[in-house]
Design a protein around this motif. Structure first.
Motif, short mmCIF file in Angstrom:
data_model
loop_
_atom_site.label_atom_id
_atom_site.label_comp_id
_atom_site.label_asym_id
_atom_site.label_seq_id
_atom_site.Cartn_x
_atom_site.Cartn_y
_atom_site.Cartn_z
N LEU A 242 0.85 -1.20 0.00
CA LEU A 242 0.00 0.00 0.00
C LEU A 242 0.88 1.25 0.00
O LEU A 242 0.61 2.23 -0.70
CB LEU A 242 -0.95 0.02 1.21
CG LEU A 242 -1.93 1.20 1.20
CD1 LEU A 242 -2.82 1.18 -0.03
CD2 LEU A 242 -2.79 1.21 2.46
N SER A 243 1.96 1.18 0.76
CA SER A 243 2.89 2.30 0.80
C SER A 243 3.45 2.58 -0.59
O SER A 243 3.55 3.72 -1.02
CB SER A 243 4.01 1.95 1.80
OG SER A 243 5.08 2.82 1.65
N LYS A 244 3.79 1.53 -1.33
CA LYS A 244 4.31 1.70 -2.70
C LYS A 244 3.27 2.39 -3.59
O LYS A 244 3.57 3.29 -4.36
CB LYS A 244 4.64 0.34 -3.31
CG LYS A 244 5.97 -0.22 -2.88
CD LYS A 244 6.32 -1.43 -3.74
CE LYS A 244 7.51 -2.16 -3.16
NZ LYS A 244 7.68 -3.48 -3.80
N LEU A 245 2.01 1.93 -3.45
CA LEU A 245 0.94 2.50 -4.26
C LEU A 245 0.82 4.01 -3.98
O LEU A 245 0.68 4.82 -4.90
CB LEU A 245 -0.39 1.79 -3.95
CG LEU A 245 -1.60 2.32 -4.73
CD1 LEU A 245 -1.55 1.92 -6.19
CD2 LEU A 245 -2.91 1.83 -4.11
N ILE A 246 0.87 4.35 -2.71
CA ILE A 246 0.72 5.75 -2.31
C ILE A 246 1.85 6.60 -2.89
O ILE A 246 1.64 7.71 -3.36
CB ILE A 246 0.61 5.84 -0.78
CG1 ILE A 246 -0.77 5.32 -0.36
CG2 ILE A 246 0.82 7.27 -0.29
CD1 ILE A 246 -0.88 4.90 1.07
N ASN A 247 3.06 6.03 -2.92
CA ASN A 247 4.17 6.77 -3.50
C ASN A 247 4.01 6.96 -5.01
O ASN A 247 4.42 7.97 -5.55
CB ASN A 247 5.49 6.05 -3.20
CG ASN A 247 5.81 6.09 -1.72
OD1 ASN A 247 5.22 6.89 -0.98
ND2 ASN A 247 6.70 5.23 -1.27
N LEU A 248 3.38 5.99 -5.66
CA LEU A 248 3.16 6.11 -7.10
C LEU A 248 2.11 7.20 -7.40
O LEU A 248 2.15 7.84 -8.45
CB LEU A 248 2.70 4.77 -7.68
CG LEU A 248 3.78 3.67 -7.69
CD1 LEU A 248 3.16 2.30 -7.94
CD2 LEU A 248 4.84 3.98 -8.74
N ILE A 249 1.18 7.38 -6.46
CA ILE A 249 0.21 8.47 -6.63
C ILE A 249 0.91 9.80 -6.40
O ILE A 249 0.80 10.73 -7.17
CB ILE A 249 -0.96 8.34 -5.61
CG1 ILE A 249 -1.66 6.99 -5.73
CG2 ILE A 249 -1.96 9.48 -5.79
CD1 ILE A 249 -2.60 6.67 -4.58
N LYS A 250 1.66 9.83 -5.32
CA LYS A 250 2.32 11.06 -4.90
C LYS A 250 3.27 11.60 -5.97
O LYS A 250 3.31 12.79 -6.23
CB LYS A 250 3.07 10.78 -3.59
CG LYS A 250 3.89 11.92 -3.07
CD LYS A 250 3.11 12.82 -2.12
CE LYS A 250 4.00 13.94 -1.60
NZ LYS A 250 3.24 14.97 -0.92
#
Ligand code: ADP
Ligand code: MG
Length: 488
Positions: free
Chosen positions: A384-392
């Motif tokens: 989930l952390s990776k996904l959030i970084n891809l959004i950011k």
């Protein structure tokens, strides 16, 4: 009747009544063995497979205090910010019950192990402190089984002798919402410390519910009734609602409420009298001659204090101060220890704001839908952390992220891999975007004219069209910027 707010008043013929509630919560101590014997306590075992001679009360058997259970009770007391009594006494509470082979229950009466403490409730309009009267240790009884045979009752002694903490609140609760928050908070504290699993389906947490009513503004409490052994928050609320209304009816008809013990019938949704309190009261408590008074040293207590983890109230404060969360967000994230761990894992490498929104939004919805606890989450904190970084960093839009998130749930798949495999990367190349925008503008000359003659609302239409032709992949911010210039 306003029953789901902190003020819970019952109105009859222009008179308003306030409801007063005190709970005696029975929390099963998380322990591998029983309070006075070494029998196991596993839930769901074959009937009578976890019964020692002590639990079955064979003559001549002697109870031996399980030190681990004592530690658990003291730790819970620390979590309740309560007074730890260095000297406490185990008494015999005498009564007859088919599933109580000793003929008495070993409990603590006048000298419990834990004294006064408090639990803080986060109400919508601020904090409310609920007083704890005491916490004492006692053994559970066995279980009578009435539905296996038309003639006979069976007895399962697996539970006989299991350690319970009875946590007695002051009569400080005033509404069904407060009861809900109180039970959840108690449960949360015990789960943080690891002293009770709080599993209500398995009977690890149940309560005797004391209810009285009084006219609004009246100083003295009314006479209470005690509803025995209610095993879910919903049933507690239903029982209180029924019982409070019954008492108001009694008073309005000119009668007086008798102090009695009542049962809640979950099928009929009503409480029924079991026995009047006077008959029941003579338990002939006396100190158990088989057990010495329990004396704790300062060292014993301080060692336990040192090992208490950060508790929900402190964690909440830290989350608000350090991560600038709202009180509401912090409450959600700390209420369950596993949720707070998950959150802290995600934000180690990701933006706090986006993480908070994704955990309390998409992730909770997913867990809810699949009826899972966060500890069994199909998406790990790491991914989930990776996904959030891809959004950011703009690799994908928030919208595409939702699609990716759904795919991730199918076996905790790395979002980077999904984006590459499915070609979902956000289009952020201005030249490429300009091509798409030109296409949309050319195909909608009429609308362009309208827009230019003042119909500015149409801007959204153009953005929508560009997003559509890009398959949702265009970077919306860039599309906005380029379109604005194009349509000037
Ligand atoms: P008992 O052993 O008689 O049940 P306890 O002291 O174990 O007595 O428990 C009393 C419980 O009843 C406490 O939770 C207390 O807060 C609650 N209580 C006492 N007086 C009232 C009242 N007037 N209305 C509602 N609850 C009450
Ligand atoms: Mg009681």
């Amino acid at each position: 009747m306003k029953k789901n707010q902190s003020e819970y008043l019952i109105k009859r013929n222009d008179t308003e009544y306030e409801v007063v509630i005190g709970l005696e919560v029975h929390a099963q101590v998380l322990s591998k063995s029983k309070l006075f014997s070494s029998s196991p306590t596993k839930f769901g075992a074959e009937p009578n497979s976890q019964v020692s001679l002590v639990d079955a009360a064979f003559p001549g058997m002697l109870p031996v205090i399980n030190e681990f259970c004592i530690k658990q009770a003291v730790k819970t007391g620390i979590g309740l910010k309560a007074k730890i009594n260095k000297r406490s006494i185990f008494d015999r509470k005498n009564y007859f019950y088919a599933d109580l082979p000793q003929g008495y229950q070993i409990s603590q009466y006048k000298n419990p192990i834990i004294g006064e403490g408090e639990v803080i409730l986060d109400m919508p309009n601020g904090e409310k402190v609920v007083g704890i009267e005491r916490l004492h240790l006692e053994q559970d009884a066995g279980k009578s089984i009435h539905d296996m045979d038309p003639q006979n009752t069976f007895v399962d002694l697996n539970r006989s002798g299991v350690a319970l903490m009875e946590i007695v609140s002051k009569p400080d609760l005033r509404s069904l919402d407060e009861v809900n928050l109180y039970i959840k908070k108690l449960r949360s504290i015990m789960r943080y410390i690891g002293t009770c699993d709080g599993n209500m389906q398995e009977g690890s947490l149940r309560a005797d519910v004391n209810v009285s009513v009084r006219k609004k503004g009246q100083k003295n409490y009314g006479t209470r009734c005690e509803i025995k052994n209610v095993n879910s928050i919903k049933f507690m609320q239903m029982a209180i609602d029924y019982e409070a209304n019954r008492q108001v009816d009694v008073i309005e008809e000119g009668g007086v409420v008798d102090q009695e013990t009542r049962l809640f019938d979950t099928k009929k949704n009503e409480t029924r009298s079991m026995r009047s309190k006077e008959d029941a009261h003579d338990y002939r408590y006396f100190p158990d001659p088989d057990l010495l008074p329990l004396e704790l040293t300062d060292e014993f207590i301080n060692d336990l204090k040192k090992n208490i983890p950060e508790l929900p109230d402190e964690k909440k404060k830290r989350f608000i101060e350090k991560f600038k969360l709202s009180s509401y967000e912090a409450n959600i994230l700390v209420s369950d220890i596993e949720t707070s761990k998950y959150f802290e894992e995600v934000i180690k490498k990701s933006d706090v704001k986006i993480s908070t929104n994704w955990i309390t939004g998409e992730l909770f919805a997913l867990l809810n839908e699949k009826n899972l606890e966060i500890i069994d989450s199909p998406i790990s904190a790491k991914n989930l952390s990776k996904l959030i970084n891809l959004i950011k960093d703009g690799t994908i839009s928030g919208k595409i992220a939702k699609t990716v998130f759904e795919m991730m749930a199918d076996g905790d798949i790395d979002p980077q891999k999904i984006i590459e495999d499915k070609g979902l990367k956000q289009q952020s190349d201005p030249k490429e975007l300009e091509k798409l925008i030109n296409k949309v503008v050319n195909e909608n000359q009429e609308k362009v004219k309208e827009y230019k003659s003042g119909k500015e609302k149409l801007f959204g239409f153009f953005v929508g069209q560009v997003m559509k032709v890009s398959g949702g992949k265009a970077n919306p911010q860039l599309v906005n910027e380029i379109l604005k210039k194009k349509l000037k």
